[in-house]
Write a protein that holds these residues in place. Sequence first.
Motif, PDB file in Angstrom:
ATOM      1  N   ASP A  66       0.832  -1.196   0.000  1.00 45.28           N
ATOM      2  CA  ASP A  66       0.000   0.000   0.000  1.00 45.28           C
ATOM      3  C   ASP A  66       0.871   1.251   0.000  1.00 45.28           C
ATOM      4  O   ASP A  66       1.665   1.445   0.919  1.00 45.28           O
ATOM      5  N   ILE A  67       0.752   2.026  -1.043  1.00 47.03           N
ATOM      6  CA  ILE A  67       1.434   3.322  -1.117  1.00 47.03           C
ATOM      7  C   ILE A  67       0.339   4.371  -1.233  1.00 47.03           C
ATOM      8  O   ILE A  67      -0.536   4.262  -2.095  1.00 47.03           O
ATOM      9  N   SER A  68       0.369   5.363  -0.378  1.00 48.65           N
ATOM     10  CA  SER A  68      -0.709   6.351  -0.417  1.00 48.65           C
ATOM     11  C   SER A  68      -0.156   7.754  -0.641  1.00 48.65           C
ATOM     12  O   SER A  68       0.980   8.063  -0.272  1.00 48.65           O
ATOM     13  N   PHE A  69      -0.973   8.573  -1.274  1.00 49.92           N
ATOM     14  CA  PHE A  69      -0.660   9.979  -1.509  1.00 49.92           C
ATOM     15  C   PHE A  69      -1.887  10.795  -1.131  1.00 49.92           C
ATOM     16  O   PHE A  69      -3.002  10.462  -1.539  1.00 49.92           O
ATOM     17  N   SER A  70      -1.694  11.844  -0.367  1.00 53.92           N
ATOM     18  CA  SER A  70      -2.817  12.727  -0.078  1.00 53.92           C
ATOM     19  C   SER A  70      -3.122  13.561  -1.317  1.00 53.92           C
ATOM     20  O   SER A  70      -2.252  13.762  -2.178  1.00 53.92           O
ATOM     21  N   TYR A  71      -4.356  14.041  -1.383  1.00 49.93           N
ATOM     22  CA  TYR A  71      -4.732  14.867  -2.523  1.00 49.93           C
ATOM     23  C   TYR A  71      -3.886  16.133  -2.578  1.00 49.93           C
ATOM     24  O   TYR A  71      -3.485  16.591  -3.651  1.00 49.93           O
ATOM     25  N   GLU A  72      -3.550  16.657  -1.395  1.00 47.69           N
ATOM     26  CA  GLU A  72      -2.744  17.868  -1.324  1.00 47.69           C
ATOM     27  C   GLU A  72      -1.323  17.611  -1.848  1.00 47.69           C
ATOM     28  O   GLU A  72      -0.740  18.478  -2.524  1.00 47.69           O
ATOM     29  N   GLU A  73      -0.778  16.448  -1.572  1.00 43.58           N
ATOM     30  CA  GLU A  73       0.543  16.101  -2.108  1.00 43.58           C
ATOM     31  C   GLU A  73       0.519  16.060  -3.631  1.00 43.58           C
ATOM     32  O   GLU A  73       1.432  16.552  -4.296  1.00 43.58           O
ATOM     33  N   LEU A  74      -0.530  15.471  -4.176  1.00 42.69           N
ATOM     34  CA  LEU A  74      -0.648  15.378  -5.629  1.00 42.69           C
ATOM     35  C   LEU A  74      -0.817  16.756  -6.256  1.00 42.69           C
ATOM     36  O   LEU A  74      -0.282  17.037  -7.325  1.00 42.69           O
ATOM     37  N   GLN A  75      -1.564  17.611  -5.592  1.00 42.92           N
ATOM     38  CA  GLN A  75      -1.736  18.975  -6.096  1.00 42.92           C
ATOM     39  C   GLN A  75      -0.411  19.731  -6.124  1.00 42.92           C
ATOM     40  O   GLN A  75      -0.131  20.470  -7.073  1.00 42.92           O
ATOM     41  N   THR A  76       0.403  19.538  -5.102  1.00 40.73           N
ATOM     42  CA  THR A  76       1.714  20.197  -5.070  1.00 40.73           C
ATOM     43  C   THR A  76       2.585  19.714  -6.222  1.00 40.73           C
ATOM     44  O   THR A  76       3.260  20.507  -6.888  1.00 40.73           O
ATOM     45  N   ILE A  77       2.542  18.400  -6.471  1.00 45.53           N
ATOM     46  CA  ILE A  77       3.292  17.844  -7.603  1.00 45.53           C
ATOM     47  C   ILE A  77       2.809  18.490  -8.902  1.00 45.53           C
ATOM     48  O   ILE A  77       3.610  18.919  -9.743  1.00 45.53           O
ATOM     49  N   ALA A  78       1.488  18.576  -9.070  1.00 47.29           N
ATOM     50  CA  ALA A  78       0.912  19.149 -10.296  1.00 47.29           C
ATOM     51  C   ALA A  78       1.307  20.613 -10.460  1.00 47.29           C
ATOM     52  O   ALA A  78       1.662  21.053 -11.559  1.00 47.29           O
ATOM     53  N   GLU A  79       1.246  21.374  -9.387  1.00 49.83           N
ATOM     54  CA  GLU A  79       1.588  22.802  -9.463  1.00 49.83           C
ATOM     55  C   GLU A  79       3.038  22.999  -9.891  1.00 49.83           C
ATOM     56  O   GLU A  79       3.342  23.875 -10.710  1.00 49.83           O
ATOM     57  N   ASN A  80       3.928  22.185  -9.347  1.00 50.08           N
ATOM     58  CA  ASN A  80       5.349  22.299  -9.709  1.00 50.08           C
ATOM     59  C   ASN A  80       5.579  21.924 -11.171  1.00 50.08           C
ATOM     60  O   ASN A  80       6.357  22.568 -11.882  1.00 50.08           O
ATOM     61  N   VAL A  81       4.901  20.875 -11.630  1.00 49.09           N
ATOM     62  CA  VAL A  81       5.050  20.437 -13.016  1.00 49.09           C
ATOM     63  C   VAL A  81       4.504  21.490 -13.973  1.00 49.09           C
ATOM     64  O   VAL A  81       5.117  21.792 -15.004  1.00 49.09           O
ATOM     65  N   VAL A  82       3.346  22.053 -13.646  1.00 50.91           N
ATOM     66  CA  VAL A  82       2.749  23.090 -14.495  1.00 50.91           C
ATOM     67  C   VAL A  82       3.684  24.285 -14.606  1.00 50.91           C
ATOM     68  O   VAL A  82       3.882  24.849 -15.695  1.00 50.91           O
ATOM     69  N   ARG A  83       4.280  24.674 -13.499  1.00 52.51           N
ATOM     70  CA  ARG A  83       5.210  25.817 -13.509  1.00 52.51           C
ATOM     71  C   ARG A  83       6.383  25.540 -14.451  1.00 52.51           C
ATOM     72  O   ARG A  83       6.754  26.384 -15.277  1.00 52.51           O
TER      73      ARG A  83
END
Length: 409
Positions: A66-83
């Motif tokens: 089981d590997i889990s990611f919070s929604y907030e963690e995923l959003q941070t990843i997305a924001e950095n990638v978009v930038r």
Amino acid sequence: MNLTVVGSGPGGIYAALAASQKGAKVTLVEKQERLGGTCVLYGCIPSKAMIAPLATRYLAGKFGKDISFSYEELQTIAENVVRRASKGVEYMLENGGVNVIHGQAELRSGKINVGAQSLDSDSIVIASGTEKPQVKGTIASDDLHFIKKKFSKVLLIGGGVGGVEYGWLLAMTGKKVTIVERDELLLPKHDIDLRRSVTSHFKRLGIDVRTNSLAEIGDQIKINGEEEDFDLVVLTFGRKPALKGFEELSDGNWIEVDSFMRTKLNNVYAAGDVTGSFTAHEAIHKGIVAGLNAVGEKVSYDKMVIPKVLYTHPEIAYVGKTEGTCVKVSMAEVIRAVAEQSTDGFIKVCAKGENITGGVAFSERAEDIISSLALLMQLNVNVDIASKLIMPHPSYLEGLWEALRRLKS
């Protein structure tokens, strides 16, 4: 030659670069502060940035981990990638000799105006994209990546491409997902075998799939007339062409173009989603065709052999039409899939006589499988020759080879 391009999404970027490479002086106008359009800023890129870690979770789950990611963690990843991706677009255009200005463009009397400035243009390419639906009580998929509201129970209205991809993403983050679709299966208008398999797979994932159903959004949310509570309601369809300033090119629908990307106005071309196509790679290639023709080349756009992918797991990919004689190979027959415990799904290839007409893959590496099939179709490789291709062993591509081999026999 002076060319003005409107929009910095995939269509606009590649129209500008293609024309600049031919020696044109290109100015690109973007109304937003950041470059990249819907794909980079709100769609393809942030969603794939969030899906990548979730794919790891999905695959690990097959082996009892089981590997889990919070929604907030995923959003941070997305924001950095978009930038980073937006900065990458800025660099590409600068390196390609394209001048970028920001502001709302308008087409008037054959000229592009940005505020009080009128741009001197021999030709124009409109790649203004689309606008998200605005329905009270709902958000669009654009908003999911950056929403700050806490939520756990989500209703997705529409079980088409958007509903399926975002349904999988949200379910993998541990959200309780309900998808409402009017049709009897998910993915209306797609291959029937694909629709049945995806609908069954989503139910096994624990997604509440409501087919033959209707959602009503008002002061209360009703599904088939019954009130229900959700933290978030996402409308997964209903994008419209961004026509502000370009009304004379359209009657309110998509801008119509011919195979050379010409509009009804002389020396005005259009590309990308504003012309009614909805993938970034279609926009890219339409943009290239528009940019080249705008500077005097004569190339046409072929829409017949375009692979399309939904980045769920298993992946969903398709090309052409599943008509004629079809062969279906279960992923349980593909030894690489067996080795990796990825036996959900199938590969389907169809032909009329010796001509491959299309195919579908619902499998791991479906993107690679269908892209390979699309290449065979684009090169007009017949079934007999395609069936003799040597694929590596063990690989998912062997499933494609097996389907072609059976189609030949």
